[in-house]
Design a protein around this motif. Structure first.
Motif, PDB file in Angstrom:
ATOM      1  N   ARG A   1      -4.521  10.019  11.246  1.00 33.17           N
ATOM      2  CA  ARG A   1      -5.059   8.779  11.822  1.00 33.17           C
ATOM      3  C   ARG A   1      -6.587   8.769  11.766  1.00 33.17           C
TER       4      ARG A   1
ATOM      5  N   GLN B   1      -7.662   8.244   8.234  1.00 31.42           N
ATOM      6  CA  GLN B   1      -7.459   6.844   7.857  1.00 31.42           C
ATOM      7  C   GLN B   1      -8.572   5.964   8.413  1.00 31.42           C
TER       8      GLN B   1
ATOM      9  N   MET C   1      -4.416   5.202   3.252  1.00 31.65           N
ATOM     10  CA  MET C   1      -4.140   4.010   4.060  1.00 31.65           C
ATOM     11  C   MET C   1      -2.715   3.496   3.847  1.00 31.65           C
ATOM     12  N   SER C   2      -2.095   3.848   2.730  1.00 29.75           N
ATOM     13  CA  SER C   2      -0.723   3.395   2.472  1.00 29.75           C
ATOM     14  C   SER C   2       0.320   4.227   3.205  1.00 29.75           C
ATOM     15  N   LEU C   3      -0.090   5.345   3.804  1.00 28.71           N
ATOM     16  CA  LEU C   3       0.832   6.183   4.567  1.00 28.71           C
ATOM     17  C   LEU C   3       1.063   5.531   5.927  1.00 28.71           C
ATOM     18  N   ARG C   4       2.250   4.969   6.102  1.00 27.93           N
ATOM     19  CA  ARG C   4       2.534   4.223   7.334  1.00 27.93           C
ATOM     20  C   ARG C   4       2.832   5.134   8.518  1.00 27.93           C
ATOM     21  N   ASP C   5       3.479   6.277   8.259  1.00 31.61           N
ATOM     22  CA  ASP C   5       3.832   7.193   9.344  1.00 31.61           C
ATOM     23  C   ASP C   5       2.979   8.454   9.225  1.00 31.61           C
TER      24      ASP C   5
ATOM     25  N   TRP D   1       4.841  13.511   2.355  1.00 28.07           N
ATOM     26  CA  TRP D   1       4.105  12.583   1.497  1.00 28.07           C
ATOM     27  C   TRP D   1       3.221  13.346   0.508  1.00 28.07           C
TER      28      TRP D   1
END
Length: 172
Positions: A11, A14, A61-65, A72
Motif C-alpha cells: 500500500r 502504491q 497500481m494494478s495489484l488490487r489485493d 503476484w
C-alpha cells in the motif's frame, strides 16, 4: 527486516513510497531469483530478476489485493522466464555447452545439479532452489511462498530424494 505484513509495504509503495518497495524487493528477490534459476541459464537469472521488479514497480497500481503480492510477483517471474526463454531459443543449449566444456569438476557438478533440479516438478523445484541456492530456511520459504511449514518440509524432503536419485546418489 521489518515484521510488518507485505500488504502494508505494498500500500505504501502504491502511494509512491520507494523505500517500501525496496523492502519488498529485499524480501522477494531471493524467491524471484530461485524461480528464474529453475527456468533459465544462470547467467540470465540476475538480469531477469531485475526486470521482474521493474515490471512489478510499473504495474504495482494494478495489484488490487496488496496481500496477494507474493503470488503476484511469483507469476510475473514465471511469465518473465517464459518470455525470456522464447526470445532466446538457445538458452538451454548454452547451459549444456557450459556443462560439457567446464574444466572444473565443481562447475560441471553444479551444472548437473541445476539441470536435475530444473527437471523436478514445480513444487519441489522452487522449494529446493530457495533452500539450496538462496539459503532460505524452511520458515522463510513458507513465509515467502505462502505454503505451510509442513508443505515446505514435505516438498524439501521429497525433492531432495528425487534430486539424489536423479544425480545417482539415491543411497546417500
Amino acid at each position: 527486516m521489518s515484521a510488518r505484513p507485505d500488504a502494508e509495504f505494498v500500500r505504501a509503495a502504491q502511494a509512491g513510497d520507494v523505500a517500501s518497495f525496496e523492502i519488498l524487493y529485499a524480501r522477494y528477490a531471493p524467491v524471484v531469483h530461485s524461480i528464474l534459476l529453475g527456468r533459465l541459464p544462470v547467467a540470465d537469472a540476475d538480469d531477469v530478476t531485475q526486470n521482474v521488479f521493474i515490471t512489478a514497480w510499473r504495474k504495482l497500481m494494478s495489484l488490487r489485493d496488496p496481500a496477494a503480492f507474493a503470488g503476484w510477483i511469483s507469476r510475473i517471474a514465471r511469465n518473465a522466464a517464459e518470455d525470456h526463454r522464447r526470445r532466446r531459443d538457445d538458452a538451454l543449449q548454452l547451459d549444456i555447452d557450459y556443462a560439457a566444456n567446464a574444466r572444473q569438476t565443481e562447475a560441471a557438478e553444479a551444472a548437473n545439479a541445476l539441470a536435475a533440479i530444473r527437471a523436478l516438478p514445480e513444487a519441489y523445484r522452487q522449494t529446493l532452489m530457495l533452500r539450496l541456492v538462496e539459503g532460505m530456511s524452511g520458515a522463510e520459504i513458507a513465509e515467502r511462498t505462502g505454503l505451510t511449514a509442513g508443505s515446505v518440509r514435505v516438498n524439501l524432503h521429497r525433492g531432495m530424494r528425487l534430486l539424489r536419485d536423479a544425480l545417482g546418489r539415491g543411497d546417500a
